[in-house]
Design an enzyme around this catalytic site. Structure first.
Site, mmCIF file in Angstrom:
data_model
loop_
_atom_site.group_PDB
_atom_site.id
_atom_site.type_symbol
_atom_site.label_atom_id
_atom_site.label_comp_id
_atom_site.label_asym_id
_atom_site.label_seq_id
_atom_site.Cartn_x
_atom_site.Cartn_y
_atom_site.Cartn_z
ATOM 1 N N ASP A 175 0.869 -1.271 0.158
ATOM 2 C CA ASP A 175 -0.027 -0.149 0.063
ATOM 3 C C ASP A 175 0.914 1.186 -0.014
ATOM 4 O O ASP A 175 0.584 2.245 -0.663
ATOM 5 C CB ASP A 175 -1.120 -0.182 1.043
ATOM 6 N N ASP A 198 0.905 -7.359 -10.819
ATOM 7 C CA ASP A 198 -0.284 -7.045 -11.888
ATOM 8 C C ASP A 198 -0.748 -5.509 -11.645
ATOM 9 O O ASP A 198 -0.762 -4.637 -12.594
ATOM 10 C CB ASP A 198 -1.422 -8.016 -11.589
ATOM 11 N N ASP A 245 0.329 -1.760 -13.769
ATOM 12 C CA ASP A 245 -0.603 -0.853 -14.437
ATOM 13 C C ASP A 245 -0.164 0.668 -13.804
ATOM 14 O O ASP A 245 -0.287 1.350 -14.633
ATOM 15 C CB ASP A 245 -1.951 -1.232 -14.108
HETATM 16 C C1 IPM Z 1 -1.562 -8.799 -17.228
HETATM 17 C C2 IPM Z 1 -2.904 -8.985 -17.550
HETATM 18 C C3 IPM Z 1 -3.215 -10.605 -17.015
HETATM 19 C C4 IPM Z 1 -2.995 -10.738 -15.773
HETATM 20 C C5 IPM Z 1 -4.754 -10.811 -17.199
HETATM 21 C C6 IPM Z 1 -5.051 -10.692 -18.621
HETATM 22 C C7 IPM Z 1 -5.075 -12.208 -16.881
HETATM 23 O O1 IPM Z 1 -3.871 -8.239 -16.542
HETATM 24 O O2 IPM Z 1 -0.708 -9.446 -17.942
HETATM 25 O O3 IPM Z 1 -1.202 -7.974 -16.336
HETATM 26 O O4 IPM Z 1 -3.716 -10.447 -14.685
HETATM 27 O O5 IPM Z 1 -1.746 -11.306 -15.407
HETATM 28 MG MG MG Z 2 -2.435 -6.735 -15.627
#
Ligand code: IPM
Ligand code: MG
Length: 347
Positions: free
Chosen positions: A215, A239, A243
């Protein structure tokens, strides 16, 4: 030495961006032999299986794999095991691609695009564990007539140790700093994670190690992204944080990634793909940015030992951006194939 590269164009904008990556790679390495395979939604439509055996066999026999993107609303209602996402997880598991490398670097020419004040300083590598944790742990099921759902976060010493070594080794080629991210104040799997990372660290005395709770890491990424060199973390946290990091760079359409297993016959093996998704809303319109796919090709060459070829592609992408060529995601109006043309011309 000639290379056999499997190509998964995939769904949505995948085929468009992959086509440009293949053109650029062919210009740099005319000896590469490309073989196309069906995967994800496209494979489901063809044979009812997002990861057909024939595709697995082709990938397993290739030197590496170039992937576009998978998924889209068309396949969202399917039973879980038939979805493109299930195919992707199946592939990661079957090919033992446990090390996911996601560089997030703000390009100088695009520094203004970052939504974050200190975004121009962002130059990090997220090393995400990719075949363990809550993505693969069992049980994963419904109980009590479907009213209770269970997922399992599980890590073993072996899984943590091998990904930690990847992170420390990567840090040695960068700014020699690793921040290991966990939730050790709550999760038992994170306490194990932290212990194992601590036992690996003495093998890399030249690399500085710090632990950060996930966090507070999410917060620091926005406040001061420049403090991060290598972030080492598990599947789910990686993940999410990757992002977030990609957004800080302001250029989602620019970021490549690698999913690596253990070397095959002394040579790296992996799946190289842009981190952006299949963007079904703009598919087939020749507007997607192919640079992340092209840079994934460079990352692949680098992993396979051709740092000259990789460097040529990266230098040319920089030059094309500096000359002001921009696809729609970067505020321009150049199309997918035209961006590919610009890269080829600059090569
Ligand atoms: C990523 C994507 C994948 C994940 C999904 C599409 C399963 O979000 O490659 O980051 O969660 O790993
Ligand atoms: Mg992802």
């Amino acid at each position: 030495m000639s290379l056999k590269i499997a190509v998964i164009a995939g769904d949505g904008i995948g085929p468009e961006v992959t086509a440009e990556a293949v053109r650029v790679l062919t210009a740099v390495r005319p000896d590469i032999e490309f073989e196309h395979a069906l995967f994800g939604g496209a494979a489901y439509d063809d044979c009812g299986d997002p990861y057909p055996q024939a595709t697995h066999d082709l990938l397993a026999s290739a030197d590496s794999v170039l992937l576009g993107a998978i998924g889209g609303p068309k396949w969202e209602g399917l039973e879980r095991s038939k979805t493109p996402e299930a195919g992707l997880l199946g592939m990661r598991g079957a090919l033992n691609l446990y090390a996911n490398l996601r560089p997030a670097k703000t390009y100088a020419a695009l520094a203004d695009a970052s939504p974050v004040k200190a975004g121009a300083d962002c130059d990090m590598l997220i090393v995400r564990e990719l075949t363990g944790g809550i993505y693969f742990g069992k049980p994963r099921e419904r109980r009590e007539n479907g009213t209770v759902a269970i997922d399992t976060m599980v890590y073993s010493v072996m899984e943590v140790e091998r990904i930690a070594r990847r992170a420390f080794e990567a840090a040695r080629t960068r700014r020699s700093s690793v921040v290991s991210v966990d939730k050790a104040n709550v999760l038992e799997s994170s306490r194990l994670w932290r212990e194992v990372v601590e036992t690996v660290a003495p093998d890399y005395p030249d690399v500085e190690l710090r632990h950060q709770l996930v966090d507070s890491c999410a917060m620091l990424l926005i406040k001061d992204p420049g403090q991060f060199d290598v972030i080492l973390t598990g599947n789910l946290f990686g993940d999410i944080l990757s992002d977030e990091a990609s957004m800080i760079t302001g250029s989602l359409g620019m970021l490549p990634s690698a999913s690596l297993g253990d070397p095959k016959n002394g040579q790296a093996f992996g799946v190289f793909e842009p981190i952006h998704g299949s963007a079904p809303d703009i598919a087939g319109q020749n507007v997607a940015n192919p640079l992340a796919a092209i840079l994934s090709g460079a990352m692949m060459l680098n992993a396979l030992g051709d740092s000259d070829g990789a460097g040529r592609i990266e230098t040319v992408v920089d030059a094309v951006l500096n000359s002001g060529v921009r696809t729609a995601d970067l505020g321009g109006s150049v199309g997918t194939t035209e961006m590919g043309d610009s890269v080829l011309a600059a090569l």
